[in-house]
Scaffold this motif. Sequence first.
Motif, PDB file in Angstrom:
ATOM      1  N   SER A 231     -15.579 -18.945   2.816  1.00 58.29           N
ATOM      2  CA  SER A 231     -15.219 -20.509   3.557  1.00 58.29           C
ATOM      3  C   SER A 231     -16.743 -21.272   4.043  1.00 58.29           C
ATOM      4  O   SER A 231     -16.872 -22.555   3.197  1.00 58.29           O
ATOM      5  N   LEU A 232     -17.790 -20.944   4.118  1.00 65.40           N
ATOM      6  CA  LEU A 232     -18.669 -21.137   3.505  1.00 65.40           C
ATOM      7  C   LEU A 232     -18.803 -22.144   2.512  1.00 65.40           C
ATOM      8  O   LEU A 232     -19.719 -23.379   2.177  1.00 65.40           O
ATOM      9  N   ALA A 233     -19.172 -21.431   1.773  1.00 62.25           N
ATOM     10  CA  ALA A 233     -19.413 -21.735   0.132  1.00 62.25           C
ATOM     11  C   ALA A 233     -18.628 -23.207  -0.442  1.00 62.25           C
ATOM     12  O   ALA A 233     -18.806 -24.192  -0.662  1.00 62.25           O
ATOM     13  N   LEU A 234     -17.036 -22.834  -0.055  1.00 64.93           N
ATOM     14  CA  LEU A 234     -16.439 -24.033  -0.132  1.00 64.93           C
ATOM     15  C   LEU A 234     -16.758 -25.261   1.233  1.00 64.93           C
ATOM     16  O   LEU A 234     -16.804 -26.749   0.197  1.00 64.93           O
ATOM     17  N   LEU A 235     -17.014 -25.155   1.997  1.00 64.30           N
ATOM     18  CA  LEU A 235     -16.914 -26.311   2.843  1.00 64.30           C
ATOM     19  C   LEU A 235     -18.855 -26.494   3.000  1.00 64.30           C
ATOM     20  O   LEU A 235     -19.283 -28.319   3.328  1.00 64.30           O
ATOM     21  N   GLY A 236     -19.538 -26.016   1.780  1.00 63.77           N
ATOM     22  CA  GLY A 236     -21.328 -26.176   1.416  1.00 63.77           C
ATOM     23  C   GLY A 236     -22.021 -26.559   2.622  1.00 63.77           C
ATOM     24  O   GLY A 236     -23.207 -27.180   3.273  1.00 63.77           O
ATOM     25  N   THR A 237     -21.800 -25.244   3.709  1.00 64.54           N
ATOM     26  CA  THR A 237     -22.674 -25.623   4.926  1.00 64.54           C
ATOM     27  C   THR A 237     -23.161 -23.594   5.524  1.00 64.54           C
ATOM     28  O   THR A 237     -22.632 -23.083   4.611  1.00 64.54           O
ATOM     29  N   ASP A 238     -24.349 -23.512   5.257  1.00 64.27           N
ATOM     30  CA  ASP A 238     -25.187 -21.973   5.629  1.00 64.27           C
ATOM     31  C   ASP A 238     -24.017 -21.456   7.154  1.00 64.27           C
ATOM     32  O   ASP A 238     -24.542 -20.466   8.032  1.00 64.27           O
ATOM     33  N   HIS A 239     -23.774 -22.392   8.097  1.00 64.80           N
ATOM     34  CA  HIS A 239     -23.000 -21.915   9.213  1.00 64.80           C
ATOM     35  C   HIS A 239     -21.546 -22.563   9.685  1.00 64.80           C
ATOM     36  O   HIS A 239     -21.745 -23.396   9.858  1.00 64.80           O
ATOM     37  N   LEU A 240     -20.779 -22.240  10.345  1.00 66.08           N
ATOM     38  CA  LEU A 240     -19.903 -22.910  11.471  1.00 66.08           C
ATOM     39  C   LEU A 240     -19.791 -22.591  12.732  1.00 66.08           C
ATOM     40  O   LEU A 240     -21.083 -22.584  12.741  1.00 66.08           O
ATOM     41  N   ASP A 241     -19.489 -23.984  13.372  1.00 66.96           N
ATOM     42  CA  ASP A 241     -19.084 -24.286  14.588  1.00 66.96           C
ATOM     43  C   ASP A 241     -18.711 -23.377  15.733  1.00 66.96           C
ATOM     44  O   ASP A 241     -19.035 -23.010  16.610  1.00 66.96           O
ATOM     45  N   LEU A 242     -17.575 -22.884  15.026  1.00 68.73           N
ATOM     46  CA  LEU A 242     -16.634 -22.193  14.995  1.00 68.73           C
ATOM     47  C   LEU A 242     -15.404 -21.167  13.996  1.00 68.73           C
ATOM     48  O   LEU A 242     -15.122 -21.988  13.879  1.00 68.73           O
ATOM     49  N   TYR A 243     -15.327 -20.203  14.463  1.00 71.99           N
ATOM     50  CA  TYR A 243     -14.615 -19.889  13.372  1.00 71.99           C
ATOM     51  C   TYR A 243     -13.030 -18.720  14.406  1.00 71.99           C
ATOM     52  O   TYR A 243     -13.653 -18.017  14.926  1.00 71.99           O
ATOM     53  N   LEU A 244     -12.140 -19.130  14.016  1.00 74.05           N
ATOM     54  CA  LEU A 244     -10.740 -18.632  14.475  1.00 74.05           C
ATOM     55  C   LEU A 244     -10.486 -17.249  13.970  1.00 74.05           C
ATOM     56  O   LEU A 244      -9.778 -17.632  12.244  1.00 74.05           O
ATOM     57  N   ILE A 245      -9.460 -16.369  14.105  1.00 69.10           N
ATOM     58  CA  ILE A 245      -8.487 -15.481  13.302  1.00 69.10           C
ATOM     59  C   ILE A 245      -7.055 -16.385  13.530  1.00 69.10           C
ATOM     60  O   ILE A 245      -6.859 -16.767  14.777  1.00 69.10           O
TER      61      ILE A 245
ATOM     62  N   GLU B 209     -17.281 -10.656  15.302  1.00 68.38           N
ATOM     63  CA  GLU B 209     -18.266 -10.471  16.275  1.00 68.38           C
ATOM     64  C   GLU B 209     -19.785  -9.931  15.764  1.00 68.38           C
ATOM     65  O   GLU B 209     -20.897 -10.656  16.396  1.00 68.38           O
ATOM     66  N   GLN B 210     -19.569 -10.109  14.472  1.00 62.31           N
ATOM     67  CA  GLN B 210     -21.066  -8.982  14.243  1.00 62.31           C
ATOM     68  C   GLN B 210     -21.680 -11.174  13.558  1.00 62.31           C
ATOM     69  O   GLN B 210     -22.450 -11.056  13.287  1.00 62.31           O
ATOM     70  N   ILE B 211     -20.659 -11.584  13.006  1.00 61.99           N
ATOM     71  CA  ILE B 211     -21.189 -12.812  12.039  1.00 61.99           C
ATOM     72  C   ILE B 211     -21.963 -13.396  13.480  1.00 61.99           C
ATOM     73  O   ILE B 211     -23.191 -14.161  13.267  1.00 61.99           O
ATOM     74  N   TYR B 212     -21.111 -13.296  14.382  1.00 63.47           N
ATOM     75  CA  TYR B 212     -21.850 -14.006  15.901  1.00 63.47           C
ATOM     76  C   TYR B 212     -22.996 -13.694  15.642  1.00 63.47           C
ATOM     77  O   TYR B 212     -24.339 -14.175  16.392  1.00 63.47           O
ATOM     78  N   ALA B 213     -23.257 -11.720  15.853  1.00 61.89           N
ATOM     79  CA  ALA B 213     -24.574 -11.144  16.870  1.00 61.89           C
ATOM     80  C   ALA B 213     -25.847 -11.547  15.501  1.00 61.89           C
ATOM     81  O   ALA B 213     -26.330 -11.605  15.790  1.00 61.89           O
ATOM     82  N   ASP B 214     -25.270 -12.194  14.090  1.00 63.97           N
ATOM     83  CA  ASP B 214     -26.289 -12.843  13.076  1.00 63.97           C
ATOM     84  C   ASP B 214     -27.069 -13.871  13.253  1.00 63.97           C
ATOM     85  O   ASP B 214     -27.330 -14.124  12.319  1.00 63.97           O
ATOM     86  N   GLY B 215     -26.101 -14.869  14.825  1.00 69.32           N
ATOM     87  CA  GLY B 215     -26.145 -15.827  14.521  1.00 69.32           C
ATOM     88  C   GLY B 215     -26.105 -17.301  13.563  1.00 69.32           C
ATOM     89  O   GLY B 215     -26.777 -17.652  12.459  1.00 69.32           O
ATOM     90  N   ARG B 216     -24.655 -16.478  12.667  1.00 68.82           N
ATOM     91  CA  ARG B 216     -23.897 -17.706  11.504  1.00 68.82           C
ATOM     92  C   ARG B 216     -23.483 -17.949  11.766  1.00 68.82           C
ATOM     93  O   ARG B 216     -22.768 -18.410  10.562  1.00 68.82           O
ATOM     94  N   VAL B 217     -22.583 -18.312  13.227  1.00 65.60           N
ATOM     95  CA  VAL B 217     -21.392 -19.304  13.476  1.00 65.60           C
ATOM     96  C   VAL B 217     -22.285 -19.457  15.205  1.00 65.60           C
ATOM     97  O   VAL B 217     -23.144 -18.260  15.741  1.00 65.60           O
ATOM     98  N   ARG B 218     -21.701 -20.693  15.570  1.00 64.45           N
ATOM     99  CA  ARG B 218     -22.303 -20.466  16.613  1.00 64.45           C
ATOM    100  C   ARG B 218     -21.070 -20.003  17.869  1.00 64.45           C
ATOM    101  O   ARG B 218     -21.514 -20.103  19.212  1.00 64.45           O
ATOM    102  N   ALA B 219     -19.736 -20.015  17.419  1.00 64.14           N
ATOM    103  CA  ALA B 219     -18.698 -19.749  18.393  1.00 64.14           C
ATOM    104  C   ALA B 219     -17.934 -19.580  17.745  1.00 64.14           C
ATOM    105  O   ALA B 219     -17.621 -19.444  16.399  1.00 64.14           O
TER     106      ALA B 219
END
Length: 277
Positions: A96-110, A128-138
Motif C-alpha cells: 500500500s505504501l508503494a502504491l500511495l507513494g509515501t513512507d507512512h500512513l496516518d491510519l491503517y485499518l483491518i 501493532e508492530q508497524i506502529y511500534a516501528d514508527g511506520r504508521v501514526r495510528a
Amino acid sequence: MTVPTVPTVTLNNGVTMPQLGFGVFQVPDDETAAAVTTALQAGYRSIDTAAIYGNEAGVGRAIADSGISREELFLTSKVWNADQGYDATLRAYDASLALLGTDHLDLYLIHWPTPRKELFVDTWRALEQIYADGRVRAIGVSNFEPEHLRQVVEAGSVVPAVNQVELHPAFQNRDVAAADAAHGILTEAWSPLAQGAVLGEAMVTELATRHGKTPAQVILRWHLQQGRIVIPKSVTPSRIAENIDLFDFSLTDEELAAIDSLENDGRTGPHPDEFHG
Ligand SMILES: NC(=O)C1=CN([C@@H]2O[C@H](COP(=O)(O)OP(=O)(O)OC[C@H]3O[C@@H](n4cnc5c(N)ncnc54)[C@H](OP(=O)(O)O)[C@@H]3O)[C@@H](O)[C@H]2O)C=CC1
Ligand SMILES: O=C(O)C(=O)[C@@H](O)[C@H](O)C(=O)CO
C-alpha cells in the motif's frame, strides 16, 4: 473561493485527524486522481482508500501532483481480508505504501474481521508492530462488532484508535458505537449518506430547506455534531464541494433527534460476522 477548514478529532494516542475526509470506494483507479485532486482543491486533507479498492495508485498520483506537503495530509488505507495474518499483513502494508507513494500512513485499518478465518488478532499484532516501528501514526479496525473489539483489546497492547463501520440515519449501529466509546475508540461512519438512499426523506428535505442547505449537508452535519468521523464519497465536483461546506450552520437537538428517528435497521452492507469475502 474560501476553502473550508475542517475540524479535527483527537485519537486515543494523541494524533489529530480531520473529522471529515474523502472516500474513494468504487472510484476506478484512472478516475481517482481527478476526484482526489478536486477534493484537495476543495479543502479535504483526509483521504480514505483501501487495497481492495484498487485505486491507491490514483490517490498517490493526486497527492504527488498536489503540491501539498505530506504533513498536511491524513491518509488511511486498509489491509484486505485475503492478506490477514501477521506476515501477509506486513507485506500488504508495504504494498500500500508503494502504491500511495509515501513512507507512512496516518491510519491503517483491518478492513473486516472475517471471524471464520480466526486471523484478526494475528493481523492486529502486525499492525501493532508497524506502529511500534514508527511506520504508521495510528492503527484501527473496520467493521468490528463489540465481540471482535473485546478480543483485540484483550489480546493486544494497543487499543484501536478508530472503528470504521456502516453508519447513517437508517442504520445507526448504536451497539457498536457504544462499544467503541467504552473502549475510547472513535467511530468513523462509512456510507455516511447511505449511498444517497436517505437524501429523499421528506423530513431531511424539509430540514435542508429550513437551513438553506442540501439534504446531504444536513445528514453530514448530523454525523459531525455527534462527534463521528465521516468520509463521504463523490466523483461529482459540485457534490465534492457541497459535502465539505458544512461549517456555517448547525442543527438543533430536536432536529438531530428527528433524524435519529429514521433508524430502521437499514443495513446496506454485509453483517461483519457473515462477511468472509
Ligand atoms: N470500511 C468499509 O468496509 C467501507 C468503507 N467505505 C468508505 O466510506 C466511503 C463512503 O461510503 P460510500 O459507500 O462511498 O457511500 P456514501 O454514503 O459516501 O455515498 C456515496 C454516493 O452518494 C452520492 N453522493 C455523494 N454526495 C452527494 C450529494 N451531496 N448529493 C447527492 N448524492 C451524493 C455519490 O454519487 P457520485 O459519486 O456519483 O457523486 C455516491 O453515489 C467510501 O468511499 C469508502 O472510503 C465504504 C463502504 C465500506
Ligand atoms: O467498501 C468497502 O470498504 C468494503 O469493504 C465493502 O463495500 C466490500 O468491499 C463489499 O463490497 C461488501 O459487499
